[in-house]
Enzyme design. Structure first.
Site, PDB file in Angstrom:
ATOM      1  N   GLU A 358      61.699  71.297  83.241  1.00  0.00           N
ATOM      2  CA  GLU A 358      61.851  72.210  84.026  1.00  0.00           C
ATOM      3  C   GLU A 358      60.625  71.801  85.288  1.00  0.00           C
ATOM      4  O   GLU A 358      59.741  72.151  85.311  1.00  0.00           O
ATOM      5  CB  GLU A 358      61.104  73.613  83.464  1.00  0.00           C
ATOM      6  CG  GLU A 358      60.786  74.718  84.591  1.00  0.00           C
ATOM      7  CD  GLU A 358      59.937  75.813  83.933  1.00  0.00           C
ATOM      8  OE1 GLU A 358      59.705  75.802  82.876  1.00  0.00           O
ATOM      9  OE2 GLU A 358      59.971  76.989  84.470  1.00  0.00           O
ATOM     10  N   HIS A 382      65.682  75.644  80.659  1.00  0.00           N
ATOM     11  CA  HIS A 382      65.682  75.125  82.010  1.00  0.00           C
ATOM     12  C   HIS A 382      66.418  73.784  82.030  1.00  0.00           C
ATOM     13  O   HIS A 382      67.376  73.751  82.470  1.00  0.00           O
ATOM     14  CB  HIS A 382      64.171  75.183  82.599  1.00  0.00           C
ATOM     15  CG  HIS A 382      63.905  76.374  82.729  1.00  0.00           C
ATOM     16  ND1 HIS A 382      63.885  77.476  83.641  1.00  0.00           N
ATOM     17  CD2 HIS A 382      62.450  77.248  82.005  1.00  0.00           C
ATOM     18  CE1 HIS A 382      63.287  78.466  83.549  1.00  0.00           C
ATOM     19  NE2 HIS A 382      62.505  78.106  82.575  1.00  0.00           N
TER      20      HIS A 382
HETATM   21 ZN    ZN Z   1      60.981  80.116  80.009  1.00  0.00          ZN
END
Ligand code: ZN
Length: 510
Positions: A358, A382
């Site tokens: 992420e 993510h």
């Molecule tokens: Zn999260």
């Protein structure tokens, strides 16, 4: 000199070849080749393999008419294209979109990535502040709000000099409006100009973390927590979701009489709310992923290990697995805990669902993706930085490790501005294992999963990608969930029944 002349001659020859090809290709074979290429690409897209019934085709044409109208408007007036603007500004526009109107009715399967204290609508959260015995304070240094339920005024703390009973403060007409506005804004990231206020990723994370601290003393009061969780399930079910896997840090949860629940007891509270909800909505199921903060030392991490072992022993069905949360760029790299995680896996064979990738950094934070793959994470939270790692991409695709994409979260947290440029667009083009999730919907005023589905459909898919993408996302969410085989088949039947009802309702409307 001769060398230069040869180079020039070579260049000229190459140019002639290109011109020649171009000339040949403007005939029939060019257009055939072009169509074949387009078809070949389209066949690689997410959802392409699904076949539509005649009824589905009718509904699809309605959806596509709305999608094409919005894309056309966006092309003519780019500033209006909703996925290109910060969701905090785009939200009201999305609520007026015809595509969104249809998406709200579409069955979405499962939400596989959402966080314990950030799942409910902000209006419901605000209304909970009218619960009795709620004290409030403004912190000395950061001027943030803290809450605490108590029968008498709580004692001073390091950050709080003065606690006041909220219901009494609300009697004061001169301050009540400002006070309520402050409380509302302390629950979300909503501001008038998010691009100016949250000018970089660290700045928005500061406010993000402060919201969780504000919610702590508030949602960790057991009666409020139970009402909150019940409402979360209700809102998700209402948004056509049939299964939820939420992550939680298991914070200290308390009663007015001073009782504090430990982690095992807290998961028991979660499970009791699930059971109560299921007595009304038996088709809805829930699992839990223990996901404490990643920014810790080895001693604290050892405590996590003990907790997760305990949970695994007590809730083998309800506990889906283990993860670590918090801002990845400023957190501890997963590799620091790799040995301990390997040992844990050997000891209790627990599943991992790591947040990783992420980030926009390359060769830095995104290296957490290596740990996800090597430690056999079942999904990756993510994970969009995977597109920078061709070898990992191959493995992740082969093993069917789903990437949990949360478009709005990535945009609001300043990781990608225009969602058309989100790496997920590439993943959608190659039918990569993906699911769409909502991460922390209440922090940006969203409800359920429809807003993220809208952003994904409008920003990640191609012009002609249709309702099959949305149906495939529903299937993916069930297939990549932590449910066992029997639970998955049951969920698939439910999903298909919901889908048929949706199609029939849409046809009735026309
Ligand atoms: Zn999260």
């Amino acid at each position: 000199m001769a060398h230069i002349i040869i180079s020039i001659l070579l260049l000229i020859c190459t140019f002639n070849e290109i011109t020649e090809t171009k000339y040949i290709s403007t005939n029939e074979s060019y257009w055939r080749a072009r169509t074949e290429l387009q078809d070949a690409e389209e066949k690689m897209h997410l959802g392409y393999k699904l076949e539509l019934t005649s009824k589905e085709k009718l509904v699809n044409s309605k959806l596509m008419e709305a999608k094409h109208a919005e894309l056309k408007h966006g092309l003519e007036t780019p500033v209006d294209f909703l996925p290109s603007m910060n969701f905090l500004k785009a939200k009201s526009g999305i609520e007026q979109s015809k595509v969104f109107e249809i998406i709200k009715k579409i069955p979405k399967g499962a939400v596989l990535h959402s966080h314990d204290t950030a799942m409910v609508s902000t209006e419901f959260l605000y209304n909970l502040t009218y619960t009795n015995d709620l004290f409030i304070c403004i912190t000395k240094n950061t001027k943030e709000i803290r809450f605490k339920f108590a029968t008498e005024k709580p004692k001073k703390t390091e950050e709080c000099d003065e606690w006041n009973l909220l219901s009494e403060l609300r009697q004061n007409k001169t301050i009540v409006d400002e006070l309520n506005a402050n409380i509302k804004s302390s629950f979300t990231l909503l501001v008038n100009d998010p691009d100016v206020v949250y000018f970089d990723v660290n700045e928005v994370w500061k406010k993000f973390v402060s919201i969780f601290l504000t919610l702590d003393g508030f949602l960790n009061y057991r009666p409020v927590l139970e009402d909150y969780l019940y409402q979360v399930f209700k809102e998700f079910e209402n948004d056509k979701i049939l299964h939820l896997e939420f992550r939680g840090t298991l914070p200290q949860t308390y009663e007015l009489n001073g009782t504090v629940y430990n982690e095992v007891e807290l998961v028991g509270i979660y499970q009791s709310v699930v059971k109560r909800f299921q007595s009304e909505y038996p088709h809805f199921s829930v699992k839990f992923i223990y996901a404490p903060n990643r920014k810790v030392d080895q001693t604290t991490f050892d405590q996590y290990i003990e907790i997760v072992k305990n949970l695994h022993g007590n809730y083998s069905d309800f506990l889906a697995g283990f993860d670590l949360v918090g801002q990845e760029d400023l957190g501890v790299a997963a590799v620091e805990f790799a040995d301990k995680l390997l040992k844990l896996k050997e000891e209790i064979n627990i599943d991992f669902y790591f947040h990783a990738g992420e980030t926009n950094w390359k060769g830095m934070t995104d290296e957490n993706l290596f740990e996800s793959v090597l430690l056999d994470s079942k999904r990756i939270g993510h994970g969009y930085a995977i597109t920078k790692h061709p070898k990992l991409m191959e493995i992740v695709r082969d093993k069917g490790i789903a990437i949990e994409i949360s478009p709005i979260s990535n945009q609001v947290l300043n990781l990608v501005k225009d969602l058309r440029n989100h790496p997920a667009a590439e993943l959608f083009s190659t039918d990569f294992p993906v699911v769409i999730s909502n991460d922390d919907p209440s922090l940006w005023g969203a409800i359920g999963l429809s807003y993220d589905f809208y952003e994904a459909f409008m920003a990640f898919t191609s012009y002609n990608d249709d309702i099959r993408v949305l149906k495939q996302l529903g299937y993916n969410s069930i297939l990549f969930s932590s449910m066992n085989v029997a639970e998955k088949s049951r969920a698939l039947v439910l999903f298909e029944n919901q889908w048929d009802s949706f199609i029939n309702e849409m046809i009735m409307e026309t």
